[in-house]
Motif scaffolding. Sequence first.
Motif, PDB file in Angstrom:
ATOM      1  N   PRO A   1       0.098   3.677  15.717  1.00 52.97           N
ATOM      2  CA  PRO A   1       0.817   2.573  15.068  1.00 52.97           C
ATOM      3  C   PRO A   1      -0.050   1.874  14.022  1.00 52.97           C
ATOM      4  CG  PRO A   1       0.001   1.865  17.201  1.00 52.97           C
ATOM      5  CD  PRO A   1      -0.284   3.346  17.092  1.00 52.97           C
TER       6      PRO A   1
ATOM      7  N   ALA B   1       6.046  -5.491  10.420  1.00 51.49           N
ATOM      8  CA  ALA B   1       6.617  -4.161  10.195  1.00 51.49           C
ATOM      9  C   ALA B   1       5.562  -3.157  10.653  1.00 51.49           C
ATOM     10  CB  ALA B   1       6.953  -3.959   8.722  1.00 51.49           C
TER      11      ALA B   1
ATOM     12  N   GLU C   1      10.798  -2.877  12.548  1.00 50.04           N
ATOM     13  CA  GLU C   1      10.536  -4.278  12.235  1.00 50.04           C
ATOM     14  C   GLU C   1      10.752  -5.075  13.503  1.00 50.04           C
ATOM     15  OE1 GLU C   1      12.273  -5.997   8.812  1.00 50.04           O
ATOM     16  OE2 GLU C   1      11.727  -4.280   7.538  1.00 50.04           O
TER      17      GLU C   1
ATOM     18  N   PRO D   1       8.109  10.523  12.804  1.00 51.70           N
ATOM     19  CA  PRO D   1       7.749   9.221  12.234  1.00 51.70           C
ATOM     20  C   PRO D   1       8.802   8.169  12.550  1.00 51.70           C
ATOM     21  CG  PRO D   1       8.024  10.890  10.497  1.00 51.70           C
ATOM     22  CD  PRO D   1       8.415  11.533  11.791  1.00 51.70           C
ATOM     23  N   LEU D   2       8.354   6.954  12.748  1.00 51.32           N
ATOM     24  CA  LEU D   2       9.310   5.868  12.928  1.00 51.32           C
ATOM     25  C   LEU D   2       8.816   4.605  12.249  1.00 51.32           C
ATOM     26  CD1 LEU D   2       8.353   3.794  15.486  1.00 51.32           C
ATOM     27  CD2 LEU D   2       8.872   5.840  16.768  1.00 51.32           C
ATOM     28  N   ASN D   3       9.781   3.826  11.804  1.00 51.80           N
ATOM     29  CA  ASN D   3       9.511   2.529  11.191  1.00 51.80           C
ATOM     30  C   ASN D   3      10.229   1.484  12.012  1.00 51.80           C
ATOM     31  OD1 ASN D   3       8.120   3.216   8.611  1.00 51.80           O
ATOM     32  ND2 ASN D   3       9.965   4.461   8.399  1.00 51.80           N
TER      33      ASN D   3
ATOM     34  N   THR E   1       4.600   1.111  11.173  1.00 48.42           N
ATOM     35  CA  THR E   1       4.890   2.543  11.087  1.00 48.42           C
ATOM     36  C   THR E   1       4.128   3.213  12.219  1.00 48.42           C
ATOM     37  OG1 THR E   1       3.037   3.037   9.632  1.00 48.42           O
ATOM     38  CG2 THR E   1       5.126   2.484   8.578  1.00 48.42           C
ATOM     39  N   ALA E   2       4.693   4.272  12.761  1.00 50.08           N
ATOM     40  CA  ALA E   2       4.070   4.973  13.888  1.00 50.08           C
ATOM     41  C   ALA E   2       4.734   6.333  14.006  1.00 50.08           C
ATOM     42  CB  ALA E   2       4.255   4.168  15.176  1.00 50.08           C
ATOM     43  N   ARG E   3       4.366   7.061  15.039  1.00 46.44           N
ATOM     44  CA  ARG E   3       5.088   8.270  15.420  1.00 46.44           C
ATOM     45  C   ARG E   3       5.501   8.118  16.875  1.00 46.44           C
ATOM     46  NH1 ARG E   3       4.688  12.403  11.691  1.00 46.44           N
ATOM     47  NH2 ARG E   3       3.289  11.876   9.990  1.00 46.44           N
TER      48      ARG E   3
ATOM     49  N   LEU F   1       4.731   3.995  20.743  1.00 50.04           N
ATOM     50  CA  LEU F   1       4.147   3.999  19.406  1.00 50.04           C
ATOM     51  C   LEU F   1       2.819   4.751  19.441  1.00 50.04           C
ATOM     52  CD1 LEU F   1       4.800   0.261  18.386  1.00 50.04           C
ATOM     53  CD2 LEU F   1       6.247   2.255  17.945  1.00 50.04           C
TER      54      LEU F   1
ATOM     55  N   THR G   1       2.076  -2.751   9.004  1.00 53.40           N
ATOM     56  CA  THR G   1       2.029  -2.643   7.539  1.00 53.40           C
ATOM     57  C   THR G   1       2.322  -3.964   6.843  1.00 53.40           C
ATOM     58  OG1 THR G   1       4.322  -1.906   7.559  1.00 53.40           O
ATOM     59  CG2 THR G   1       2.624  -0.194   7.511  1.00 53.40           C
TER      60      THR G   1
END
Length: 182
Positions: free
Chosen positions: A78, A110, A124, A120-122, A112-114, A75, A81
């Motif tokens: 990161p 949850a 949970e 990009p990635l999401n 979000t990151a890269r 991540l 969210t």
Amino acid sequence: MAVRPVRIYGDPVLRQKAVEVVDFDAALRDLVADLRDTMAAYRGVGLAANQVGVLLRALVVDVPLEDERHERWTLVNPVITSRSGSESGEEGCLSIPGIYEEVTRSRHIAVTARDENGQPLNLEAEGYLARAIQHEVDHLDGVLFVDRLSILKRQFLRRSLEAMARGEMPEDFSPPVPGGSR
Ligand code: CO
């Protein structure tokens, strides 16, 4: 790729805030590869860049599941969210060897990151994976799990932590021996 030394409690870099990654370049991919190698060599479930002395917002986690599979994530930048629920569980830290305490964290998050290529990635997460990510994101902000303990617990640990900051390891602690570079 190489195993880098893990910084120990008392090292100021563990108290600094890491900065956002802007360049998703070869140096970042080297850093991420080294984080993975270092985490594996020390048998950790997570490692943040601060812990190898690099103030970039990058972390890796490798959380074993019950059926021998692993949740492995890299991540970069990161951001948590959303959070829900609350759960107490035992934590340790490669930078605070020999100390394990119960910490209360959000049960679901949850994120979000890269990834290290900038994609990009999401994600949970819940339970132990959510705990590991929250622990590592804290590192990027200069926060350690012992900061999240009750005042009473922190007072109880104060001497051990002060000794560690002076470079004295607990008597029962044998330092992890990283497997060398590869
Ligand atoms: Co840690």
